[in-house]
Design a protein around this motif. Sequence first.
Motif, PDB file in Angstrom:
ATOM      1  N   MET A 169     -25.918 -21.443  25.120  1.00 44.56           N
ATOM      2  CA  MET A 169     -26.655 -20.291  24.596  1.00 44.56           C
ATOM      3  C   MET A 169     -27.413 -20.652  23.330  1.00 44.56           C
ATOM      4  O   MET A 169     -28.569 -20.267  23.133  1.00 44.56           O
ATOM      5  CB  MET A 169     -25.660 -19.157  24.302  1.00 44.56           C
ATOM      6  CG  MET A 169     -26.297 -17.811  24.083  1.00 44.56           C
ATOM      7  SD  MET A 169     -27.022 -17.151  25.595  1.00 44.56           S
ATOM      8  CE  MET A 169     -27.581 -15.562  25.018  1.00 44.56           C
ATOM      9  N   PHE A 207     -22.033 -13.128  25.739  1.00 49.04           N
ATOM     10  CA  PHE A 207     -22.681 -14.405  26.010  1.00 49.04           C
ATOM     11  C   PHE A 207     -22.371 -15.506  25.004  1.00 49.04           C
ATOM     12  O   PHE A 207     -22.531 -16.681  25.307  1.00 49.04           O
ATOM     13  CB  PHE A 207     -24.201 -14.210  26.072  1.00 49.04           C
ATOM     14  CG  PHE A 207     -24.631 -13.187  27.079  1.00 49.04           C
ATOM     15  CD1 PHE A 207     -24.487 -13.433  28.438  1.00 49.04           C
ATOM     16  CD2 PHE A 207     -25.166 -11.975  26.687  1.00 49.04           C
ATOM     17  CE1 PHE A 207     -24.874 -12.495  29.371  1.00 49.04           C
ATOM     18  CE2 PHE A 207     -25.561 -11.030  27.623  1.00 49.04           C
ATOM     19  CZ  PHE A 207     -25.408 -11.293  28.965  1.00 49.04           C
ATOM     20  N   PHE A 221     -25.579 -17.454  32.915  1.00 44.82           N
ATOM     21  CA  PHE A 221     -24.777 -16.417  32.268  1.00 44.82           C
ATOM     22  C   PHE A 221     -24.693 -15.162  33.129  1.00 44.82           C
ATOM     23  O   PHE A 221     -23.624 -14.547  33.230  1.00 44.82           O
ATOM     24  CB  PHE A 221     -25.341 -16.091  30.888  1.00 44.82           C
ATOM     25  CG  PHE A 221     -24.883 -17.031  29.812  1.00 44.82           C
ATOM     26  CD1 PHE A 221     -23.555 -17.057  29.413  1.00 44.82           C
ATOM     27  CD2 PHE A 221     -25.769 -17.897  29.206  1.00 44.82           C
ATOM     28  CE1 PHE A 221     -23.121 -17.930  28.425  1.00 44.82           C
ATOM     29  CE2 PHE A 221     -25.351 -18.781  28.215  1.00 44.82           C
ATOM     30  CZ  PHE A 221     -24.027 -18.799  27.823  1.00 44.82           C
TER      31      PHE A 221
END
Length: 495
Positions: free
Chosen positions: A121, A159, A295
Amino acid sequence: MSEVHASADKNGKEPSSEKKSKVEETMKKIGIPLAILVALLLFFMPTPEGLGVEAQRALAIFTGALILWITTPIPIYLTSIIAILLLPLVGAVKDQGVAFGTLGFDVIWLMVAAFILTSAMVKSNMGRRLSLWMITKFGKTPKRTLFLLVVINFILAFFVPSTTARATLMVPICLILLEVYKAIPGKSRLGKTMMLQGVQADALATSGVMTATSGNIIAVGFINEQAGGHIGYMDWLLASMPTAIITMTITFFIGLKLFSVNSETGINNVRDTLKEELDKLGRFSLAEKKALAIFIFTVLLWATGDYHQGWFGFEISTEQTAVLGALLCLLPRVGMMTWKEANIKWELMIFAAGAYAVGNALDKSGGAEWIIGKVVDALGLEHMNHALVYICVIFLSMYSHLIFTSKTVRVTILIPAFIALAKTLGIDPVPLALAAAMTMTYTITLPPHSKVNTIYFGTGYFSVWDQVKYAIVTCFIGASVISLAVFTWFKVIGI
C-alpha cells in the motif's frame, strides 16, 4: 513533502521525536536485576498448595519476562527469545514444541501477510492518492473536512494494518491543510481539533478492524487458542466496528464543542493546494492498479468467509486469505514489489512468538487459573454479578494503557488473564476476552502512550492537557458503548 517537513521543523520537534522520562530511565536501569530477582524467588519458593511444579516454573518465567517487557532494558524480542529458550530448559514445559512451535502459529503468518500488504500500500502510493482525492472531492467546509479525515482513517484501517503507518500517511496531509488555512500551532482551534481527532480516529478505527494492528491479531490468537473461540475477520468486524463508529461519532461532535471549531477561513485555496499535491502523483500507475485489485480481492474473500463452503466446496480462512494476498503482491508480473521491499517487522514476530509461548505454558500448566483464582478470592469477585464483572473488566482494560504503553504487551498480559478469570467464574471467556481486546487500541490519553500520539503531538497543534481532556471523555464513552454492546449487540450476532 518537503513543505510538510519544513512545517514540522518550524513547529518545534520532529513528529517522531521521543524523550524518555526519568521514570522510564529508572525502570530501564532496574529492569534486569528486578526480573532476575523476582523470577528466582518464584522459582525456588516452596510450591504453594494447588500449584504444580511446572506451573510454578512457568509462572517464574512469565513474571520475569513480563517485568522485562514492561521496563524494556533490552528489546522485547530478545526477552521473548530468552523466554522461549528457558521454558523447556527449566522444565516449565515437557514438550519443547510448546515453546518453539509458536512461531509456526497461523496467527504469526497472518502478521507476516499484514506487513507485506502494508508495504504494498505504501510503495504503490495508493493510500495517499485515496486520501487526497477524497478531501479535494468532498471537503467543502472545515467541519466537513474534519469529518472526511475521520472517514479516511477508518477506510485506511482496512488497507493499512499499522497504526503508525496510517499516522505517517495522514499527518503530512493535515499539515498541508493547516498550512493553507494559515493555522498557527498551539492557537488554532481547527488545528487542535484536526490533530486530536486524527489520534482518536486512528485508535478507534484500529479497534474496528482485526488486521488493523498486530495487537488485535495477537488477541484473537489467545481467544481462539485458550478460550476455544472461533473469531475470524468478519466476527471481529461485526462485533467491534459498530462500537467504534458510535464512539467516534459521539466524540467527534464533543470535540467540535470542546474546542469551539468554526469556519476560520474559506476552503477554495485549500482545495487548490491539495489538488496540486494530487496532480503530482500523476495518472494511476500500474503498481497502484495492482495494489487496489489485490486489496479488493483480499477484502472480498474476508467478507464472504461464511459462503466459501457453498461456493467452492472448501473454506478459505482469514489467515489463508491474508497469505494469498501477500503472495499476489510478491509474485513476479502479478505483484508490484519484491521480498526485500516488504517491511516485515521480524522483531515483533519474535516478540509475539515468545508471548504466546509463555502465555500458553502458563495456561496449559494451570498457572494462570491458579493466579486468577487467588485474585478472585482476594477481591470477592465470585460473589459479584457477572454483568458487573464484564463492566469492570472492560473499564480496567480500557484504562490499562495508563500503566502499559505497549498495546502488544497489554494484550499479552491481560487477555490470557481475563480468559482465565472467565473460566474461574464460569463465564463464557470468548465475549469477555473479545470485549477487552476491543479496548486495547484506545491508547490516546498521553503523547507517550503510542507512537501515533507522539507523531500527532509533535506537530505542536495541541497540548498534553488538550489530549487528556479529550481522551478521558473518549475512553469513558468507548468503554460504556462496548459494555452495552456486550449485553445487546453481541447477542444479536451470536457471540
